[in-house]
Scaffold this active site. Structure first.
Site, PDB file in Angstrom:
ATOM      1  N   LYS A  22      36.415  16.190 -34.960  1.00 31.34           N
ATOM      2  CA  LYS A  22      36.989  15.722 -36.395  1.00 31.34           C
ATOM      3  C   LYS A  22      37.590  14.549 -35.778  1.00 31.34           C
ATOM      4  CE  LYS A  22      41.346  17.344 -36.677  1.00 31.34           C
ATOM      5  NZ  LYS A  22      42.465  16.136 -36.487  1.00 31.34           N
ATOM      6  N   ASN A  23      38.123  14.337 -34.622  1.00 30.69           N
ATOM      7  CA  ASN A  23      38.855  12.898 -34.245  1.00 30.69           C
ATOM      8  C   ASN A  23      38.211  11.731 -34.017  1.00 30.69           C
ATOM      9  OD1 ASN A  23      41.235  14.386 -35.072  1.00 30.69           O
ATOM     10  ND2 ASN A  23      41.916  14.776 -32.757  1.00 30.69           N
ATOM     11  N   ARG A  92      47.683  12.385 -42.387  1.00 33.12           N
ATOM     12  CA  ARG A  92      48.182  11.095 -41.634  1.00 33.12           C
ATOM     13  C   ARG A  92      47.314   9.999 -41.089  1.00 33.12           C
ATOM     14  NH1 ARG A  92      49.523  10.377 -37.563  1.00 33.12           N
ATOM     15  NH2 ARG A  92      51.285   9.093 -38.060  1.00 33.12           N
ATOM     16  N   CYS A 116      54.959  15.002 -39.024  1.00 36.70           N
ATOM     17  CA  CYS A 116      54.587  16.144 -39.219  1.00 36.70           C
ATOM     18  C   CYS A 116      55.162  17.214 -38.251  1.00 36.70           C
ATOM     19  CB  CYS A 116      52.916  16.131 -39.106  1.00 36.70           C
ATOM     20  SG  CYS A 116      52.407  16.207 -37.205  1.00 36.70           S
ATOM     21  N   ARG A 121      55.684  10.733 -35.629  1.00 36.02           N
ATOM     22  CA  ARG A 121      54.326  10.062 -35.878  1.00 36.02           C
ATOM     23  C   ARG A 121      54.584   8.488 -36.381  1.00 36.02           C
ATOM     24  NH1 ARG A 121      50.486  14.155 -35.845  1.00 36.02           N
ATOM     25  NH2 ARG A 121      49.086  12.732 -34.998  1.00 36.02           N
ATOM     26  N   PRO A 122      55.228   7.831 -35.669  1.00 43.47           N
ATOM     27  CA  PRO A 122      55.427   6.172 -36.204  1.00 43.47           C
ATOM     28  C   PRO A 122      54.319   5.584 -36.275  1.00 43.47           C
ATOM     29  CG  PRO A 122      56.318   6.537 -33.891  1.00 43.47           C
ATOM     30  CD  PRO A 122      55.838   8.032 -34.302  1.00 43.47           C
ATOM     31  N   ILE A 123      54.281   4.587 -36.833  1.00 44.01           N
ATOM     32  CA  ILE A 123      52.922   3.646 -37.044  1.00 44.01           C
ATOM     33  C   ILE A 123      53.376   2.119 -36.493  1.00 44.01           C
ATOM     34  CG2 ILE A 123      51.624   4.839 -38.732  1.00 44.01           C
ATOM     35  CD1 ILE A 123      52.960   2.800 -40.638  1.00 44.01           C
ATOM     36  N   ASP A 124      54.524   1.662 -36.069  1.00 42.01           N
ATOM     37  CA  ASP A 124      55.004   0.577 -35.573  1.00 42.01           C
ATOM     38  C   ASP A 124      53.886  -0.380 -34.609  1.00 42.01           C
ATOM     39  OD1 ASP A 124      55.875   2.593 -33.696  1.00 42.01           O
ATOM     40  OD2 ASP A 124      56.930   1.167 -32.629  1.00 42.01           O
ATOM     41  N   LEU A 125      53.219   0.298 -33.990  1.00 44.01           N
ATOM     42  CA  LEU A 125      52.253  -0.219 -32.856  1.00 44.01           C
ATOM     43  C   LEU A 125      51.204  -0.625 -33.756  1.00 44.01           C
ATOM     44  CD1 LEU A 125      52.931   1.922 -29.650  1.00 44.01           C
ATOM     45  CD2 LEU A 125      53.815  -0.291 -30.268  1.00 44.01           C
ATOM     46  N   ASP A 304      45.979  18.107 -27.415  1.00 42.71           N
ATOM     47  CA  ASP A 304      45.450  18.894 -28.226  1.00 42.71           C
ATOM     48  C   ASP A 304      45.050  20.246 -27.899  1.00 42.71           C
ATOM     49  OD1 ASP A 304      44.198  16.192 -30.297  1.00 42.71           O
ATOM     50  OD2 ASP A 304      46.140  17.043 -30.019  1.00 42.71           O
ATOM     51  N   VAL A 326      53.258  13.841 -24.782  1.00 47.98           N
ATOM     52  CA  VAL A 326      52.729  12.726 -25.682  1.00 47.98           C
ATOM     53  C   VAL A 326      53.737  13.223 -26.731  1.00 47.98           C
ATOM     54  CG1 VAL A 326      50.806  12.405 -27.266  1.00 47.98           C
ATOM     55  CG2 VAL A 326      50.487  12.836 -24.761  1.00 47.98           C
ATOM     56  N   ARG A 397      41.835  22.717 -40.920  1.00 47.92           N
ATOM     57  CA  ARG A 397      41.765  21.435 -40.925  1.00 47.92           C
ATOM     58  C   ARG A 397      40.793  20.921 -39.844  1.00 47.92           C
ATOM     59  NH1 ARG A 397      47.469  18.188 -41.416  1.00 47.92           N
ATOM     60  NH2 ARG A 397      45.854  16.620 -41.220  1.00 47.92           N
TER      61      ARG A 397
HETATM   62  C1  EPZ Z   1      45.690  11.273 -32.592  1.00 44.18           C
HETATM   63  O1  EPZ Z   1      46.827  11.077 -33.219  1.00 44.18           O
HETATM   64  C2  EPZ Z   1      44.883  12.535 -32.818  1.00 44.18           C
HETATM   65  N1  EPZ Z   1      44.462  12.590 -34.156  1.00 44.18           N
HETATM   66  C3  EPZ Z   1      45.849  13.633 -32.518  1.00 44.18           C
HETATM   67  O2  EPZ Z   1      45.216  14.882 -32.706  1.00 44.18           O
HETATM   68  C4  EPZ Z   1      46.081  13.698 -31.043  1.00 44.18           C
HETATM   69  O3  EPZ Z   1      46.962  14.844 -30.551  1.00 44.18           O
HETATM   70  C5  EPZ Z   1      46.823  12.337 -30.680  1.00 44.18           C
HETATM   71  O4  EPZ Z   1      45.775  10.937 -31.074  1.00 44.18           O
HETATM   72  C6  EPZ Z   1      46.806  11.979 -29.087  1.00 44.18           C
HETATM   73  O5  EPZ Z   1      45.769  12.213 -28.355  1.00 44.18           O
HETATM   74  C7  EPZ Z   1      43.313  11.874 -34.632  1.00 44.18           C
HETATM   75  O6  EPZ Z   1      42.760  11.193 -34.010  1.00 44.18           O
HETATM   76  C8  EPZ Z   1      43.166  12.082 -36.037  1.00 44.18           C
HETATM   77  P1  EPZ Z   1      48.858   8.581 -30.914  1.00 44.18           P
HETATM   78  P2  EPZ Z   1      47.508   9.602 -33.342  1.00 44.18           P
HETATM   79  O7  EPZ Z   1      48.881   7.283 -31.933  1.00 44.18           O
HETATM   80  O8  EPZ Z   1      46.654   8.751 -33.182  1.00 44.18           O
HETATM   81  C9  EPZ Z   1      53.427   7.309 -30.213  1.00 44.18           C
HETATM   82  C10 EPZ Z   1      44.773  17.056 -33.791  1.00 44.18           C
HETATM   83  O9  EPZ Z   1      45.369  17.977 -33.319  1.00 44.18           O
HETATM   84  N2  EPZ Z   1      53.332   6.214 -31.305  1.00 44.18           N
HETATM   85  O10 EPZ Z   1      47.796   8.531 -29.970  1.00 44.18           O
HETATM   86  O11 EPZ Z   1      48.654   9.800 -34.267  1.00 44.18           O
HETATM   87  C11 EPZ Z   1      53.356   8.740 -31.098  1.00 44.18           C
HETATM   88  O12 EPZ Z   1      54.783   8.905 -31.626  1.00 44.18           O
HETATM   89  C12 EPZ Z   1      45.577  15.812 -33.729  1.00 44.18           C
HETATM   90  O13 EPZ Z   1      43.723  16.910 -33.790  1.00 44.18           O
HETATM   91  C13 EPZ Z   1      54.018   5.328 -31.605  1.00 44.18           C
HETATM   92  O14 EPZ Z   1      55.181   5.290 -30.864  1.00 44.18           O
HETATM   93  O15 EPZ Z   1      48.343   9.840 -31.857  1.00 44.18           O
HETATM   94  C14 EPZ Z   1      53.147   9.733 -29.990  1.00 44.18           C
HETATM   95  O16 EPZ Z   1      54.248   9.931 -29.138  1.00 44.18           O
HETATM   96  C15 EPZ Z   1      47.289  16.036 -33.555  1.00 44.18           C
HETATM   97  N3  EPZ Z   1      53.713   4.224 -32.393  1.00 44.18           N
HETATM   98  C16 EPZ Z   1      52.140   8.742 -29.126  1.00 44.18           C
HETATM   99  O17 EPZ Z   1      52.354   7.658 -29.438  1.00 44.18           O
HETATM  100  C17 EPZ Z   1      52.611   4.081 -33.098  1.00 44.18           C
HETATM  101  O18 EPZ Z   1      52.717   3.108 -33.784  1.00 44.18           O
HETATM  102  C18 EPZ Z   1      50.704   9.176 -29.106  1.00 44.18           C
HETATM  103  O19 EPZ Z   1      50.305   9.227 -30.503  1.00 44.18           O
HETATM  104  C19 EPZ Z   1      51.624   5.039 -32.818  1.00 44.18           C
HETATM  105  C20 EPZ Z   1      51.818   6.180 -31.875  1.00 44.18           C
END
Ligand code: EPZ
Length: 417
Positions: A22-23, A92, A116, A121-125, A304, A326, A397
């Site tokens: 999926k990912n 998301r 969620c 789940r911020p997107i600032d980066l 995960d 995480v 999902r």
């Molecule tokens: C991906 O989510 C996966 N989803 C998640 O899988 C997985 O748990 C996660 O990576 C970590 O491995 C998909 O690939 C669709 P991150 P993502 O950005 O990209 C912080 C599942 O169960 N962060 O690596 O959203 C964030 O808050 C799902 O299949 C910022 O601060 O995860 C978190 O603490 C759940 N700012 C950390 O980074 C940002 O702009 C890791 O999040 C982005 C993230």
């Protein structure tokens, strides 16, 4: 069909194949927006999140269809470059359409994805990365507007390892002028699969799978064909299903090299696990020891698989300490597991699990998020009596026909209203 009924039914036995990841599939599907024309995928999993992604791509002018076991995405220039709240709030990961649209068409308007159950789940980066490539970012009325007549390559350091952020900015950089270097990039296998598809489309990416990814911008990308990598999280979940039931299960069509941290921890707990290049087998263990786990970005223990591994520790000998580094709120499964008789003390980002072999008893429980629902199904496999997992749509999902796969291994599991 909102519930899963699981009845403890002894050891699982047999062979089961993992589906496509999926990912990996989600970012790869969004990357098709970088190249108009027909993209062809095999090993595409049939999941709710894939349907949601297809719906979003269709809203952007694409045609998607199954042709036998191939999934085709025919991309046309979108009428509008807007991904609506209605679609983004359902998943998301939809935010991953921003990088490709910004790079290809110079603008993208995407609803701010909500948080969620597992975290804010911020997107600032993601946005800081787009700015480093010269994009102008504005946010209003719950939507993020990104614009740039032409992105320019640059260097960007991710202050936190982010899978989605790395994917979004890497996709945007493929059509930027000049070279982009992403530092402290995520190293997950799904990033590698995405980069390999982008390179098949004509991108020039190197270093993917390491913390420094180099992208040399090109003028245009072309549609290509790709087989989605196996789902390492599903494969790990199936392996744990064999282990927790004291069974003997072989998972095929997987990549054990993607699951070294899990296999290491299961062996440390006392399980015998054999691996080949594309399969892994867990053998029956009458008992196993509690081990400590700390989740972290790849190649360390995947967040995960944290909930699923916790289910295994609820019936281990001794006390396990699981630390979730995480996400800030990824212990929603703890209260539900205690309803089955587990002895778990959750603290902030740490849970202490006092194992109680043979002591779980079935009960109605509530799924709260995708991987928590898998954890509850695993516990139900060994709880005495009937476990009813409510809100099972969370499971759909990310797992393709999990009940069929587990039934084929001897589990007593069925879906019901
Ligand atoms: C991906 O989510 C996966 N989803 C998640 O899988 C997985 O748990 C996660 O990576 C970590 O491995 C998909 O690939 C669709 P991150 P993502 O950005 O990209 C912080 C599942 O169960 N962060 O690596 O959203 C964030 O808050 C799902 O299949 C910022 O601060 O995860 C978190 O603490 C759940 N700012 C950390 O980074 C940002 O702009 C890791 O999040 C982005 C993230």
């Amino acid at each position: 069909m909102d519930k899963m009924v699981v009845i403890g039914n002894g050891p699982l036995k047999g062979t089961v194949a993992a589906s496509g990841a999926k990912n990996a599939a989600l970012p790869i599907l969004f990357s098709t927006l970088l190249a108009e024309g027909n993209h062809i995928f095999t090993n595409m999993p049939k999941l709710k999140d894939i349907e949601s992604t297809a719906e979003l791509l269709q809203s952007l002018g694409c045609e998607t269809k199954w042709v036998g076991d191939e999934f085709h995405v025919n991309v046309h220039r979108p009428q509008s470059f807007e991904a609506s709240y209605d679609l983004v709030r359902k998943m998301r990961a939809s935010f991953l359409c921003m990088g490709p649209m910004l790079a290809k068409y110079g603008e993208a308007v995407v609803s701010q994805p909500g948080g969620c159950a597992i975290g804010s789940r911020p997107i600032d980066l993601h946005l800081d990365g787009f700015k480093a490539l010269g994009a102008t970012i504005t946010q209003k009325e719950g939507y993020v507007h990104a614009a740039s007549p032409k992105l320019k390559g640059g260097t960007f350091l991710f202050e936190t390892v982010t899978v989605g952020g790395t994917e979004n900015v890497m996709m945007a950089a493929t059509l930027a002028e000049g070279v982009t270097v992403l530092e402290n990039a995520a190293k997950e296998p799904e990033i590698v699969d995405l980069a390999e598809y982008l390179n098949k489309m004509g991108a020039k990416i190197s270093g993917h799978g390491t913390s420094v990814i180099r992208i040399e911008g090109v003028k245009e990308l072309k549609p290509a064909k790709h087989s989605i990598m196996p789902d390492r999280i599903e494969a790990g979940t199936l392996l744990i299903a064999g282990a927790i039931t004291k069974g003997e299960v072989t998972v095929t069509k997987c990549v054990p090299a993607h699951l070294e941290a899990l296999i290491l921890k299961m062996r440390e707990a006392g399980f015998k696990i054999d691996t080949t290049k594309d399969s892994m087998t867990v053998y029956p263990a009458d008992k196993w020891e509690a081990v400590d786990v700390t989740t972290a970005p790849h190649p360390l223990f995947p967040t995960d698989l944290q909930a699923q591994f916790m289910a295994l520790m609820t019936v281990a000998n001794g006390t396990s300490v699981i630390t979730e580094t995480v996400f800030e709120n990824r212990f929603m499964h703890v209260t539900e597991l205690t309803r089955l008789g587990s002895d778990i003390t959750p603290k902030t980002r740490v849970a202490v699990i006092r194992g109680q072999p043979g002591k779980l008893t079935g009960a109605p429980v509530m799924a709260t998020d995708l991987r928590a629902s898998a954890s509850l199904v695993l516990a139900g496999l060994i709880a005495a009596g009937e476990t009813v997992v409510n809100r099972i749509y969370h499971l759909d999902r990310g797992y393709e026909k999990l009940e069929d796969k587990l039934s084929a291994l001897g589990a007593n599991i069925r879906r019901t209203e």
